[in-house]
Motif scaffolding. Structure first.
Motif, PDB file in Angstrom:
ATOM      1  N   UNK A  18     -25.087  30.074 -25.142  1.00  0.00           N
ATOM      2  CA  UNK A  18     -24.864  28.987 -24.184  1.00  0.00           C
ATOM      3  C   UNK A  18     -23.835  29.392 -23.121  1.00  0.00           C
ATOM      4  N   UNK A  19     -22.794  30.084 -23.548  1.00  0.00           N
ATOM      5  CA  UNK A  19     -21.756  30.533 -22.616  1.00  0.00           C
ATOM      6  C   UNK A  19     -22.330  31.538 -21.615  1.00  0.00           C
ATOM      7  N   UNK A  20     -23.190  32.443 -22.093  1.00  0.00           N
ATOM      8  CA  UNK A  20     -23.804  33.426 -21.187  1.00  0.00           C
ATOM      9  C   UNK A  20     -24.711  32.735 -20.177  1.00  0.00           C
ATOM     10  N   UNK A  21     -25.462  31.734 -20.629  1.00  0.00           N
ATOM     11  CA  UNK A  21     -26.349  30.996 -19.719  1.00  0.00           C
ATOM     12  C   UNK A  21     -25.519  30.258 -18.670  1.00  0.00           C
ATOM     13  N   UNK A  22     -24.429  29.637 -19.087  1.00  0.00           N
ATOM     14  CA  UNK A  22     -23.575  28.915 -18.149  1.00  0.00           C
ATOM     15  C   UNK A  22     -22.939  29.883 -17.148  1.00  0.00           C
ATOM     16  N   UNK A  23     -22.497  31.039 -17.616  1.00  0.00           N
ATOM     17  CA  UNK A  23     -21.918  32.044 -16.728  1.00  0.00           C
ATOM     18  C   UNK A  23     -22.945  32.522 -15.714  1.00  0.00           C
ATOM     19  N   UNK A  24     -24.144  32.788 -16.182  1.00  0.00           N
ATOM     20  CA  UNK A  24     -25.213  33.229 -15.280  1.00  0.00           C
ATOM     21  C   UNK A  24     -25.528  32.155 -14.244  1.00  0.00           C
TER      22      UNK A  24
END
Length: 99
Positions: free
Chosen positions: A9-15
């Motif tokens: 989820x954190x990677x998706x939000x960062x992207x």
């Protein structure tokens, strides 16, 4: 297992934030900016401000900030109140600040 989901989820939000920052930068590249800007504090720069969305501001300062558009260096600022956006060339207002 929860840790893996949280990390994803954190990677998706960062992207997502990186894509928004890139969009703002690319949008500004297609605008024909007048030589005399309203920005009081930015001689030779193109001033972006972000109202309310601190995560997007961080993504903008880590990504496109410092690059140039038509010879003008991109400068990003975080603004805490709506009255402050009038001094900038581009203003992004976060969803929480709609009011």
């Amino acid at each position: 297992m929860t840790f893996a989901v949280d990390a994803a989820d954190a990677r998706v939000e960062t992207l997502e934030l990186q894509v928004k920052a890139a969009f703002l930068y690319n949008f500004a590249k297609f605008v024909e900016w007048p030589s005399d800007t309203r920005t009081a504090s930015s001689s030779g720069s193109l001033a972006f401000c972000i109202l309310g969305d601190e995560a997007l501001f961080a993504a903008l300062t880590q990504g496109p900030a410092g690059k140039s558009i038509n010879g003008r260096t991109l400068v990003a600022r975080h603004v805490g109140e709506p009255q402050g956006v009038q001094r900038y060339d581009i203003a992004f207002i976060g969803a929480a600040e709609k009011k």
